[in-house]
Motif scaffolding. Structure first.
Motif, PDB file in Angstrom:
ATOM      1  N   GLY A 115     -21.228  29.760  17.066  1.00  0.00           N
ATOM      2  CA  GLY A 115     -20.826  29.039  18.576  1.00  0.00           C
ATOM      3  C   GLY A 115     -19.679  29.649  19.047  1.00  0.00           C
ATOM      4  O   GLY A 115     -19.575  31.011  19.074  1.00  0.00           O
ATOM      5  N   GLY A 116     -18.636  28.965  19.261  1.00  0.00           N
ATOM      6  CA  GLY A 116     -17.416  29.692  20.059  1.00  0.00           C
ATOM      7  C   GLY A 116     -16.939  30.874  19.604  1.00  0.00           C
ATOM      8  O   GLY A 116     -16.506  31.728  20.136  1.00  0.00           O
ATOM      9  N   LEU A 117     -16.793  30.826  18.051  1.00  0.00           N
ATOM     10  CA  LEU A 117     -16.189  32.015  17.619  1.00  0.00           C
ATOM     11  C   LEU A 117     -16.703  33.324  17.850  1.00  0.00           C
ATOM     12  O   LEU A 117     -16.289  34.332  18.190  1.00  0.00           O
ATOM     13  CB  LEU A 117     -16.030  31.685  15.964  1.00  0.00           C
ATOM     14  CG  LEU A 117     -15.160  33.024  15.264  1.00  0.00           C
ATOM     15  CD1 LEU A 117     -14.523  32.159  14.125  1.00  0.00           C
ATOM     16  CD2 LEU A 117     -16.386  33.617  14.553  1.00  0.00           C
ATOM     17  N   LEU A 122     -16.934  34.212  21.623  1.00  0.00           N
ATOM     18  CA  LEU A 122     -15.595  34.686  22.136  1.00  0.00           C
ATOM     19  C   LEU A 122     -15.499  36.203  21.834  1.00  0.00           C
ATOM     20  O   LEU A 122     -15.081  37.144  22.683  1.00  0.00           O
ATOM     21  CB  LEU A 122     -14.410  33.977  21.383  1.00  0.00           C
ATOM     22  CG  LEU A 122     -13.034  34.420  21.669  1.00  0.00           C
ATOM     23  CD1 LEU A 122     -12.610  33.821  23.067  1.00  0.00           C
ATOM     24  CD2 LEU A 122     -12.007  34.287  20.713  1.00  0.00           C
ATOM     25  N   HIS A 151      -9.055  30.492  13.912  1.00  0.00           N
ATOM     26  CA  HIS A 151      -9.696  29.776  14.663  1.00  0.00           C
ATOM     27  C   HIS A 151     -10.010  28.204  14.431  1.00  0.00           C
ATOM     28  O   HIS A 151     -10.793  27.624  15.230  1.00  0.00           O
ATOM     29  CB  HIS A 151     -11.126  30.601  14.880  1.00  0.00           C
ATOM     30  CG  HIS A 151     -11.289  31.823  15.565  1.00  0.00           C
ATOM     31  ND1 HIS A 151     -11.345  31.971  16.761  1.00  0.00           N
ATOM     32  CD2 HIS A 151     -11.148  33.087  15.104  1.00  0.00           C
ATOM     33  CE1 HIS A 151     -11.311  33.256  17.279  1.00  0.00           C
ATOM     34  NE2 HIS A 151     -11.185  33.964  16.177  1.00  0.00           N
ATOM     35  N   THR A 152      -9.294  28.009  13.476  1.00  0.00           N
ATOM     36  CA  THR A 152      -9.603  26.346  13.394  1.00  0.00           C
ATOM     37  C   THR A 152      -8.525  26.082  12.155  1.00  0.00           C
ATOM     38  O   THR A 152      -8.223  26.613  11.421  1.00  0.00           O
ATOM     39  CB  THR A 152     -10.917  26.291  12.620  1.00  0.00           C
ATOM     40  OG1 THR A 152     -11.279  24.730  12.350  1.00  0.00           O
ATOM     41  CG2 THR A 152     -11.415  26.989  11.352  1.00  0.00           C
ATOM     42  N   VAL A 160      -5.433  30.257  19.005  1.00  0.00           N
ATOM     43  CA  VAL A 160      -6.153  30.665  20.130  1.00  0.00           C
ATOM     44  C   VAL A 160      -6.030  29.602  21.297  1.00  0.00           C
ATOM     45  O   VAL A 160      -6.905  29.737  22.243  1.00  0.00           O
ATOM     46  CB  VAL A 160      -7.828  30.487  19.743  1.00  0.00           C
ATOM     47  CG1 VAL A 160      -8.054  31.795  18.875  1.00  0.00           C
ATOM     48  CG2 VAL A 160      -8.109  29.453  18.891  1.00  0.00           C
ATOM     49  N   ASN A 174      -7.546  31.675  24.339  1.00  0.00           N
ATOM     50  CA  ASN A 174      -8.822  32.225  24.690  1.00  0.00           C
ATOM     51  C   ASN A 174      -9.077  32.407  26.075  1.00  0.00           C
ATOM     52  O   ASN A 174      -8.419  32.071  26.857  1.00  0.00           O
ATOM     53  CB  ASN A 174      -9.921  31.279  24.097  1.00  0.00           C
ATOM     54  CG  ASN A 174     -10.009  31.396  22.361  1.00  0.00           C
ATOM     55  OD1 ASN A 174      -9.393  32.285  21.853  1.00  0.00           O
ATOM     56  ND2 ASN A 174     -10.645  30.520  21.860  1.00  0.00           N
ATOM     57  N   TYR A 204     -15.961  15.490  14.853  1.00  0.00           N
ATOM     58  CA  TYR A 204     -14.841  15.820  15.570  1.00  0.00           C
ATOM     59  C   TYR A 204     -14.859  16.045  17.253  1.00  0.00           C
ATOM     60  O   TYR A 204     -13.934  15.687  17.749  1.00  0.00           O
ATOM     61  CB  TYR A 204     -13.684  16.805  15.010  1.00  0.00           C
ATOM     62  CG  TYR A 204     -13.862  18.216  15.500  1.00  0.00           C
ATOM     63  CD1 TYR A 204     -13.571  18.543  16.635  1.00  0.00           C
ATOM     64  CD2 TYR A 204     -14.607  19.041  14.610  1.00  0.00           C
ATOM     65  CE1 TYR A 204     -13.597  19.900  17.147  1.00  0.00           C
ATOM     66  CE2 TYR A 204     -14.817  20.464  15.107  1.00  0.00           C
ATOM     67  CZ  TYR A 204     -14.153  20.892  16.385  1.00  0.00           C
ATOM     68  OH  TYR A 204     -14.528  22.396  16.689  1.00  0.00           O
ATOM     69  N   GLU A 236      -9.972  20.420  18.074  1.00  0.00           N
ATOM     70  CA  GLU A 236     -10.500  21.582  18.526  1.00  0.00           C
ATOM     71  C   GLU A 236      -9.433  22.654  18.799  1.00  0.00           C
ATOM     72  O   GLU A 236      -8.601  22.630  19.678  1.00  0.00           O
ATOM     73  CB  GLU A 236     -11.231  21.126  19.934  1.00  0.00           C
ATOM     74  CG  GLU A 236     -12.155  22.389  20.439  1.00  0.00           C
ATOM     75  CD  GLU A 236     -13.483  22.500  19.965  1.00  0.00           C
ATOM     76  OE1 GLU A 236     -13.681  23.231  18.948  1.00  0.00           O
ATOM     77  OE2 GLU A 236     -14.253  21.611  20.118  1.00  0.00           O
ATOM     78  N   ALA A 237      -9.606  23.843  18.181  1.00  0.00           N
ATOM     79  CA  ALA A 237      -8.720  24.786  18.172  1.00  0.00           C
ATOM     80  C   ALA A 237      -8.335  25.286  19.791  1.00  0.00           C
ATOM     81  O   ALA A 237      -7.014  25.539  20.133  1.00  0.00           O
ATOM     82  CB  ALA A 237      -8.889  26.016  17.401  1.00  0.00           C
ATOM     83  N   SER A 238      -9.400  25.501  20.394  1.00  0.00           N
ATOM     84  CA  SER A 238      -9.128  25.917  21.739  1.00  0.00           C
ATOM     85  C   SER A 238     -10.445  25.250  22.764  1.00  0.00           C
ATOM     86  O   SER A 238     -10.095  24.543  23.492  1.00  0.00           O
ATOM     87  CB  SER A 238      -9.124  27.426  21.976  1.00  0.00           C
ATOM     88  OG  SER A 238      -9.624  27.724  23.286  1.00  0.00           O
ATOM     89  N   GLY A 239     -11.656  25.774  22.288  1.00  0.00           N
ATOM     90  CA  GLY A 239     -12.725  25.594  23.115  1.00  0.00           C
ATOM     91  C   GLY A 239     -12.796  26.563  24.065  1.00  0.00           C
ATOM     92  O   GLY A 239     -11.836  27.014  24.626  1.00  0.00           O
ATOM     93  N   THR A 240     -14.125  27.163  24.540  1.00  0.00           N
ATOM     94  CA  THR A 240     -14.296  27.972  25.580  1.00  0.00           C
ATOM     95  C   THR A 240     -15.106  27.662  26.500  1.00  0.00           C
ATOM     96  O   THR A 240     -15.377  27.908  27.677  1.00  0.00           O
ATOM     97  CB  THR A 240     -14.623  29.387  24.829  1.00  0.00           C
ATOM     98  OG1 THR A 240     -15.714  29.056  23.823  1.00  0.00           O
ATOM     99  CG2 THR A 240     -13.417  30.097  24.122  1.00  0.00           C
TER     100      THR A 240
HETATM  101  C1  GLS Z   1     -13.662  27.846  16.962  1.00  0.00           C
HETATM  102  C2  GLS Z   1     -12.977  26.667  17.292  1.00  0.00           C
HETATM  103  O1  GLS Z   1     -13.871  25.643  16.897  1.00  0.00           O
HETATM  104  C3  GLS Z   1     -13.064  26.751  19.064  1.00  0.00           C
HETATM  105  O2  GLS Z   1     -12.315  25.632  19.161  1.00  0.00           O
HETATM  106  C4  GLS Z   1     -12.720  28.038  19.390  1.00  0.00           C
HETATM  107  O3  GLS Z   1     -12.832  27.894  20.936  1.00  0.00           O
HETATM  108  C5  GLS Z   1     -13.295  29.253  18.823  1.00  0.00           C
HETATM  109  C6  GLS Z   1     -13.104  30.346  19.517  1.00  0.00           C
HETATM  110  O4  GLS Z   1     -11.574  30.596  19.323  1.00  0.00           O
HETATM  111  O5  GLS Z   1     -13.244  29.178  17.451  1.00  0.00           O
HETATM  112  N1  GLS Z   1     -13.372  28.036  15.501  1.00  0.00           N
HETATM  113  C7  GLS Z   1     -14.608  28.116  14.760  1.00  0.00           C
HETATM  114  O6  GLS Z   1     -14.660  28.340  13.376  1.00  0.00           O
HETATM  115  N2  GLS Z   1     -15.745  28.214  15.280  1.00  0.00           N
HETATM  116  C8  GLS Z   1     -15.220  27.836  16.794  1.00  0.00           C
HETATM  117  O7  GLS Z   1     -16.213  27.983  17.780  1.00  0.00           O
END
Ligand code: GLS
Length: 817
Positions: A122-124, A127, A362-363, A439, A468, A557, A656-660
């Motif tokens: 997913g997001g990681l 990114l 990232h989390t 992030v 991010n 979450y 949510e660390a950031s979300g993209t």
């Molecule tokens: C994640 C976070 O959950 C996301 O919020 C973040 O945007 C993403 C990129 O930094 O990293 N951490 C993770 O383990 N999976 C993600 O998508």
């Protein structure tokens, strides 16, 4: 002598002929009947050839400039499809459209033939792919390094309302984008033992004895920057058995035994782990991590030695970014190479390591902070465990010197947890790096203040933030041609590489004609999505309704359940009052649940059950529709996001660390309904409080609410609509034949304290939705807010993010033209 004219790598004139030639020569196929997959492949090979020429030119310029390079180590990359990205970045779209048309195809149809490269969760991973695009575009000399999994993230099907997983054999029909470099194999070792010996000078040294070996084969995927002049690559490793290369085992007559070990070796790059329950016990995952790291460091050191300087200059030539803790074993591996193989002293080697590595967290979810049992790590990587123990011993002396007598602190900070005997990879990454970043601003603050405060005190200035970003090329230019055309017509094309230029759109929010065009672009995208939904699920959705979208991984979450509670409440209101003054809505939800995540899978089932009931109810038919979009992935996101009007970003604050995704939606003119979490906060600051719907507890309030012992029962008792919605779900209103299906979800909420505080934020969420409805009923005001969202998103370009990394963390200058 005059400089020769730069070669034209694009060569559009011969494109049609090239495509046909590749269909014949590479695919070994007839040109007739004209099969779209064959022609897609032919086109892909024609593009690939042009790209390779440009890549070779770029690499030559790297060597000429002797510049420092960054290596972005990531267990995941999520590029999605390549074809259209290459074509747009190389500026070949018109030529390719023409060539496709001449051959009787539409380029868009050919592009649909490509399977996503889904080598991330997913997001990681996504990114990492955005950062590749930006490094290539901004001419930051760097490479991505990862694993070429045979199977990416599973394919999701919905069967009787439930998620089913299917293997994602994405390369079954070959992939024109992957360039196998069979000539550059490296050996990677596992198991065996660490052996002490005395060298001829009488120094005690260590070597890795009796190890098994696996071969790592590099496979390159090229990444053109926008404008097409600069092409970089990611290098993904595929595992191959050493058996196939030395025939010793075969010659000894144990054919089947040898085949068995071949299979065992090749398993390493077989499949991407879904981010399931704890994977820390999984030996194969640890072997994957080391496989990536060992092969990559060999490649980096080979390149470093080739370019001349000694190891003391290594950190001036090499920056290594650890994408989360997954590749952190690299810290121990570089120490092993420097000390055991290059015979540097420990202190010298350690200084090099620390200057070379940086770590992105990232989390903050505790289950994702990796730890490995020391005995497992020691069995797979015996010498590395010794090295980690030595790093830990020296580090704890530092801690003791700073805080004499504070044994508790030493235990909390230790890399190897003395109580559980587990190796805390985040601690190793922090100790072994010169910078650690979160992030998004809130996330970085939480890291410093809550998760790692004692590290922050020990290493002032080491913790930092890089919010991010996303690449505007894929997420606006390519995914949203209708809006891109409109923007370019008004402000010119430079926004694609300088996203702050979008601010020039701001005054146009006041222009009724521009607003009309803006709405028309959105409507075109909504129609495109409606056609897609019809094709994929047979369901018709109405483009004249509010498109309310939540697409992301399924996780408690992220609170898809809160979204469902809003849907059920809206459904109840509409049934009670068919004339209710709210705009008609289509709620689209998509996302994969980790295969072992019971609750997330049940929430998918709840969404499909609610959808079935609501969509079949004539009383609300034209006012509310609910769609679960199966198999959310990058190529689907490219269709969904440009069509969205409301973007749901409703995680429990602080989680949510950031979300993209939040950035992609806002860039495409969707308004966000969201909590003050991750990058939502910075998005709110950028677009303006009046152009976003913010609700719910803040991260600090979440913490305080939990600490005070939250009682969901009281909240539910005080809110009749909430009680009604929960009651319907709990007693099987949506699944009459299986009334208890959702009891576990309700138990979690009502009997186990509602950890994610869904009930606490419910009323605020509904009030925010009331504000959404009111604004949507005023199309001019809504459109103006939509324009202001896009216009203010410049900061969230991944170009800005990688330039920040380059300046503050990697100490790398972008190359000149
Ligand atoms: C994640 C976070 O959950 C996301 O919020 C973040 O945007 C993403 C990129 O930094 O990293 N951490 C993770 O383990 N999976 C993600 O998508």
């Amino acid at each position: 002598m005059a400089k020769p004219a730069a070669p034209d790598f694009h060569q559009l004139e011969s494109l049609g002929e090239d495509i046909k030639r590749y269909v014949l020569s590479i695919l070994g196929n007839d040109l007739y009947p004209p099969d779209p997959f064959r022609y897609y492949s032919g086109l892909a090979y024609a593009i690939r050839e042009r790209l390779i020429r440009m890549w070779l030119a770029t690499q030559a310029s790297y060597y000429d400039s002797m510049s420092k390079r960054v290596y972005y180590l990531s267990m995941e990359f999520l590029p999605g499809r390549f074809l259209m990205n290459y074509i747009t970045n190389m500026g070949m779209e018109d030529g390719c459209r023409q060539a496709a048309a001449d051959l009787g195809f539409s380029l868009d149809d050919l592009a649909e033939e490509e399977r996503d490269a889904g080598l991330g969760n997913g997001g990681l991973g996504r990114l990492a792919s955005c950062y590749m695009d930006s490094m290539a575009t901004q001419r930051i000399p760097g490479y991505g390094y990862g694993i070429l999994y045979d199977y990416g993230l599973f394919h999701q099907r919905i069967v009787n309302g439930w998620q089913e997983e299917e293997a994602d054999n994405w390369r079954r029909h070959g992939s024109p984008w992957v360039i196998d470099r069979v000539e550059h194999l490296y050996e990677v070792k596992f198991y065996g033992r660490s052996e002490a010996y005395t060298d001829p000078q009488g120094v005690l040294r260590y070597r890795w004895a009796e190890a098994d070996t696996v071969m790592a084969m590099p496979c390159d995927i090229l990444i053109p920057g926008h404008g097409g002049k600069h092409v970089t690559n990611m290098r993904l490793w595929a595992a191959a058995s050493s058996t196939g290369f030395s025939l010793r085992d075969f010659n000894q007559g144990d054919f089947l035994g040898a085949m068995q070990s071949k299979i065992h070796s090749e398993n390493i790059s077989k499949v991407l782990y879904p981010n399931d329950e704890p994977i820390q016990g999984k030996e194969l995952r640890l072997r994957q991590q080391y496989f990536l790291v060992a092969a990559t460091l060999r490649d980096i050191i080979r390149r470093h030695k080739k370019s001349g300087p000694g190891f003391d200059e290594f950190p001036d030539q090499v920056a290594i970014q650890l994408n989360d803790t997954h590749p952190t074993i690299a810290v121990a591996e570089l120490m092993r190479i420097l000390v055991d193989e290059e015979f540097l002293g420990w202190d010298e080697a350690w200084a090099i390591c620390r200057r070379t590595f940086a770590y992105t967290n990232h989390t903050v979810l505790p289950e994702a902070l990796e730890t490995w049992p020391a005995d497992l790590l020691g069995r797979v990587l015996p010498r590395h465990l010794e090295i980690i123990a030595e790093i830990d011993r020296r580090f704890l002396l530092e801690v003791a010197a700073a805080h004499p007598g504070d044994q508790g602190r030493q235990n909390r900070l230790a890399i190897i947890d003395p109580a559980s005997r587990r190796v805390r990879m985040a601690h190793l990454a922090i100790v072994g790096s010169h910078k650690v970043n979160g992030v998004a601003r809130l996330h970085s603050d939480i890291l410093r203040e809550k998760v790692f405060p004692e590290f922050d005190a020990l290493y002032p200035g080491k913790f930092t933030n890089v919010t991010n970003g996303i690449t505007p090329r894929r997420w606006l230019l390519q995914a949203n041609p209708a809006l891109s055309r409109l923007i370019t017509a008004r402000i010119g094309p430079d926004w694609t590489t300088d996203l702050d230029r979008l601010a020039e759109l701001l005054p146009l929010a006041e222009d009724p004609d521009f607003r009309k065009d803006w709405r028309a672009a959105k409507r075109e995208n909504k129609k495109r999505l409606a056609r897609y939904v019809l094709r994929k699920s047979g369901m018709g959705i109405n483009p004249d309704t509010l498109f309310d979208v939540q697409v992301k991984r399924m996780h408690e979450y992220k609170r898809q359940f809160l979204n469902v509670l809003h849907v059920v409440t809206l459904y109840n209101r509409l049934r009670r009052d068919p004339h209710l003054a709210v705009p008609p809505r289509t709620v689209l939800i998509g996302g994969k649940a980790a295969p072992g995540y019971f609750m997330a899978k049940r929430i998918i089932r709840l969404i499909t059950a609610v959808a079935e009931t609501v969509n079949a109810d004539d009383a609300v038919r034209s006012r509310l529709r609910v769609v679960f979009l199966p198999n959310y992935c990058v190529s689907q996101a490219e269709k969904v996001i440009p069509a969205a009007e409301l973007s749901q970003q409703i995680s429990t604050a602080g989680m949510e660390a950031s979300g993209t995704g939040n950035m992609k939606f806002a860039l495409n003119g969707a308004l966000t309904i969201g909590t003050l979490d991750g990058a939502n906060i910075e998005i709110m600051e950028a677009v303006g409080r009046e152009n976003i719907f913010i609700f719910g507890l803040t991260a600090k309030e979440v913490e305080a609410t939990r600490a005070a012992g939250y009682d969901p029962g009281r909240r539910v008792a005080a809110d009749a609509e909430l009680a009604e919605a929960l009651d319907m779900i709990g007693r099987g209103y949506f699944t009459p034949s299986e009334p208890d299906l959702f009891a576990p979800i309700l138990d979690n909420l009502l009997r186990h304290g509602d950890y994610y505080l869904v009930t606490a934020d419910y009323r605020a969420c509904l009030e925010a939705q009331d504000a959404v409805n009111a604004l949507y009923l005023d199309p001019e005001a809504w459109t103006a807010a939509s324009i202001r969202n896009t216009a203010n998103m410049g900061f969230f370009s991944s170009d800005r993010a990688v330039l920040e990394y380059a300046k503050n963390i990697w100490n790398i200058e972008p190359l000149g033209e």
